[in-house]
Each structure stands twice: as C-alpha cells, then as structure tokens.
Design an enzyme around this catalytic site. Structure first.
Site, PDB file in Angstrom:
ATOM      1  N   LYS A  77      64.171  98.492  -8.253  1.00 24.94           N
ATOM      2  CA  LYS A  77      63.448  97.383  -7.635  1.00 24.94           C
ATOM      3  C   LYS A  77      64.422  96.300  -7.162  1.00 24.94           C
ATOM      4  O   LYS A  77      64.301  95.774  -6.051  1.00 24.94           O
ATOM      5  CB  LYS A  77      62.423  96.804  -8.630  1.00 24.94           C
ATOM      6  N   GLN A 108      57.559  94.508 -16.315  1.00 26.48           N
ATOM      7  CA  GLN A 108      57.620  95.967 -16.328  1.00 26.48           C
ATOM      8  C   GLN A 108      56.883  96.520 -17.552  1.00 26.48           C
ATOM      9  O   GLN A 108      57.096  96.077 -18.673  1.00 26.48           O
ATOM     10  CB  GLN A 108      59.091  96.411 -16.322  1.00 26.48           C
ATOM     11  N   ASP A 153      52.012  93.066  -8.800  1.00 28.71           N
ATOM     12  CA  ASP A 153      51.536  94.379  -9.255  1.00 28.71           C
ATOM     13  C   ASP A 153      50.040  94.557  -8.976  1.00 28.71           C
ATOM     14  O   ASP A 153      49.526  95.671  -9.032  1.00 28.71           O
ATOM     15  CB  ASP A 153      51.726  94.517 -10.774  1.00 28.71           C
TER      16      ASP A 153
HETATM   17  N1  L34 Z   1      54.521  96.306 -14.163  1.00 29.12           N
HETATM   18  N2  L34 Z   1      55.163  98.466 -14.634  1.00 29.12           N
HETATM   19  C1  L34 Z   1      54.803  97.546 -13.733  1.00 29.12           C
HETATM   20  N3  L34 Z   1      54.695  97.822 -12.402  1.00 29.12           N
HETATM   21  C2  L34 Z   1      54.970  99.061 -11.951  1.00 29.12           C
HETATM   22  O1  L34 Z   1      54.821  99.353 -10.654  1.00 29.12           O
HETATM   23  C3  L34 Z   1      55.388 100.041 -12.855  1.00 29.12           C
HETATM   24  N4  L34 Z   1      55.756 101.308 -12.465  1.00 29.12           N
HETATM   25  C4  L34 Z   1      55.424 102.440 -13.329  1.00 29.12           C
HETATM   26  C5  L34 Z   1      55.929 102.093 -14.740  1.00 29.12           C
HETATM   27  N5  L34 Z   1      55.729 100.705 -15.106  1.00 29.12           N
HETATM   28  C6  L34 Z   1      55.446  99.721 -14.210  1.00 29.12           C
HETATM   29  C7  L34 Z   1      56.883 101.588 -11.783  1.00 29.12           C
HETATM   30  O2  L34 Z   1      57.575 100.735 -11.253  1.00 29.12           O
HETATM   31  C8  L34 Z   1      56.185 103.568 -12.683  1.00 29.12           C
HETATM   32  N6  L34 Z   1      57.135 102.929 -11.795  1.00 29.12           N
HETATM   33  C9  L34 Z   1      58.175 103.579 -11.104  1.00 29.12           C
HETATM   34  C10 L34 Z   1      59.063 102.909 -10.280  1.00 29.12           C
HETATM   35  C11 L34 Z   1      60.092 103.573  -9.632  1.00 29.12           C
HETATM   36  C12 L34 Z   1      60.251 104.927  -9.782  1.00 29.12           C
HETATM   37  C13 L34 Z   1      59.367 105.605 -10.592  1.00 29.12           C
HETATM   38  C14 L34 Z   1      58.342 104.932 -11.237  1.00 29.12           C
HETATM   39  C15 L34 Z   1      61.379 105.613  -9.115  1.00 29.12           C
HETATM   40  O3  L34 Z   1      62.274 104.993  -8.607  1.00 29.12           O
HETATM   41  N7  L34 Z   1      61.396 106.940  -9.122  1.00 29.12           N
HETATM   42  C16 L34 Z   1      62.430 107.782  -8.552  1.00 29.12           C
HETATM   43  C17 L34 Z   1      63.274 108.448  -9.620  1.00 29.12           C
HETATM   44  C18 L34 Z   1      63.831 107.535 -10.628  1.00 29.12           C
HETATM   45  C19 L34 Z   1      64.655 108.241 -11.668  1.00 29.12           C
HETATM   46  O4  L34 Z   1      65.727 108.729 -11.317  1.00 29.12           O
HETATM   47  O5  L34 Z   1      64.217 108.305 -12.857  1.00 29.12           O
HETATM   48  C20 L34 Z   1      61.750 108.907  -7.770  1.00 29.12           C
HETATM   49  O6  L34 Z   1      62.394 109.425  -6.871  1.00 29.12           O
HETATM   50  O7  L34 Z   1      60.624 109.251  -8.118  1.00 29.12           O
END
Ligand code: L34
Length: 285
Positions: free
Chosen positions: A53, A97, A120
């Site tokens: 983020k 988060q 959010d």
């Molecule tokens: N308050 N909590 C709050 N807001 C959110 O919007 C979230 N979420 C979920 C968990 N808790 C939260 C996220 O940000 C899930 N989430 C989230 C954000 C980013 C990614 C996955 C979930 C992400 O960047 N995923 C990458 C891989 C990351 C890795 O290498 O582990 C992808 O390509 O899917």
C-alpha cells in the site's frame, strides 16, 4: 480452450496511472492527498500488504505514513491514535490493517474512524451507503473485482453471480456491488449444503473462502468467469487461491490468478478512495 487469464497487475497499473494524473491535478490546487495506516502487531502477511500500500502511494504521489503499534497495544491507545488522525486536517484517509490481535475490539475501532476518512468503507455509515447504492467510498476488494469485470468487458447485468463467503470485508459488500450492477446474486457460506449445486449455476463465481482447491473443474459451469479473492498458502508454501487453477482454466472463459489477481486491485482501489476522500474533504465533490 483455456480461459483468459485476467491480469490484476495490468489492470491495477491502469487504475494507478489514472490516480497519478488525478493526484497531479490536486497538487496544482495545493491539495496533497494523505493516507495514514495503522498496523498493530507483526503479522507477516499484514506487513506485506501494508508495504504494498505504501509503495502504491509513492508511485502515484500520495503522501502516506504508517503508525506501527505493538501487538499488546490496548484498546484505548488505539482509539486515541484514531482520534488524533480524525482531527488532523492533513490526513484524508485512515486505514487500520485487519485482522487485529484478538485482545482488541475491531467493531469499536471501525466505529471510531471518521466515515469521511474511512477509505476501507468499513464504518457502518459507509456500509449503509453501499447498501442503498449511494456510496462515494467503496470497499476496496469488491470494488477491485468490479473494476476487473469492467476492464475485461464482462457484463454483470442479467448474470447469475454466486459469491462464496459472507465476510463483512468481502462477501457481503461484493454481493451488494454485483446486485447494484443488476446481477442476480446468490451468497453461499460455510453452512450451505451442496455447494456444487450453486457453483455450477454461476455465470460469475466469486470465491472468498480461504480453502485451497475448494473449487474443482466439475463444480464450474462451462464458460463461467472465475474470480478468486482468497490468498492461501499451499503445502509447498506457495500462494494460491480457492480455485484449482489449471483444471478450472480448461472449463472457465476467464479466471483471475493468485497472486497477481484481485490482491493488486485491492490496493489500486484504496488509492482511488484516498483521492476521493481528499476531494470530498477539500469541498471539490
Ligand atoms: N483494513 N485490512 C484492511 N483493509 C484491507 O483492504 C485489508 N486487506 C485484506 C486483509 N486486511 C485488510 C488487504 O489489504 C487483504 N488485503 C490484501 C492487500 C494486498 C494484497 C493482498 C491482500 C496483495 O498485495 N497481494 C499480492 C501478493 C502479496 C504477497 O506476496 O503476499 C497479490 O498479487 O495477490
């Protein structure tokens, strides 16, 4: 024929480019969008997501900072931090988060965030706006899914959309956005008997359960669109979703990978919400 792979990296990059242009225009008006992130404890996945983020903020020119609190932080300390950010006119977006350590009260925390700064869209006021279809701030993950469908030219109207999972973060708001787009929506969950009977009827299947290989090829209607929201780790420690990707790709018409699917979209939509919040607080919309 193999399904089209819906690339969240490409689509999120397009959203971020749009956001960067908006931020540049706001800076011309002396408005610098600013996002504050609260991270409690040291959950490794949360640390990765928060870092992603911050990187997105840097990329589009949004100011951001993270307030890192220890896992044993008490509820009042957390609420005090939120109150400070609520009162700071330079901060447009506040995000705590999730998940929080078990000792903390998530519901009370979400109520404490000023709905105008709630990027959010988890505050009950914003949830209510989503429910009646008048929301300005949209829940990031479901909004990211809608953006993917739009980008790919996948029509929702008239489609049977089946959502697996009923969380407040994904399942419930996802169902509401699909409904708003004139889909016919079914929500399935852990107490739904005979899940396959529902998934086989889905034109658009959104999976947010958190179980590796839950969705096998025999559970998918030929030509269906598969959106995999989950991020699980398999036995080899690799990231995977709920969908048994290769076999399902032979049946579906389009499918999102994990990683590189919905995850990057969540972050892109957070950037969009931060800009919307900054505009709203500056009286521009
Ligand atoms: N308050 N909590 C709050 N807001 C959110 O919007 C979230 N979420 C979920 C968990 N808790 C939260 C996220 O940000 C899930 N989430 C989230 C954000 C980013 C990614 C996955 C979930 C992400 O960047 N995923 C990458 C891989 C990351 C890795 O290498 O582990 C992808 O390509 O899917």
């Amino acid at each position: 024929m193999a399904a089209k792979r819906i690339d969240g990296k490409v689509i999120s990059a397009a959203v971020l480019d749009r956001c960067a242009a908006e931020v540049a225009a706001l800076k011309e008006k002396n408005i610098e969008p600013c996002l504050a992130v609260i991270l409690v404890g040291e959950d490794p996945a949360s640390q990765v997501y928060v870092r992603n983020k911050q990187r997105a903020c840097e990329r589009i020119g949004v100011r951001s900072f993270t307030i890192q609190l220890p896992a044993d932080t008490d509820q009042q300390t957390l609420l005090d931090e939120v109150a400070k950010l609520n009162a700071d006119p330079a901060v447009h977006g506040i995000l705590c988060q999730l998940p929080l350590p078990r000792s903390l009260d998530e519901r009370q925390l979400l109520l404490a965030i000023d709905p105008k700064k709630d990027v959010d869209a988890f505050h009950p006021v914003n949830v209510g706006q989503i429910t009646i279809g008048s929301a300005k701030l949209l829940p990031c993950t479901p909004a990211g899914v809608m953006e993917m469908l739009r980008y790919e030219g996948i029509e929702v109207e008239g489609k049977h959309c089946v959502v697996l999972g009923r969380s407040n973060i994904v399942g419930k708001p996802m169902a509401l956005l699909l409904l708003q787009a004139n889909g016919t929506v079914t929500i399935c969950h852990s107490r739904t008997p005979n899940l396959a009977a529902y998934t086989r009827q889905a034109d658009i299947l959104v999976c947010a359960v958190g179980k590796e290989k839950l969705i096998t090829a025999d559970m998918v209607k030929p030509g269906a669109v598969l959106i995999d929201v989950s991020i699980n780790r398999n036995a080899e420690g690799k990231l995977c979703g709920d969908v048994d990707f290769d076999p399902v790709s032979e049946v579906a018409s389009a499918i999102t990978p994990v990683p590189g699917g919905v995850g990057p979209m969540t972050i892109a939509m957070l950037m969009q919400n931060t800009i919307t919040a900054a505009k709203q607080q500056s009286g521009l919309i």
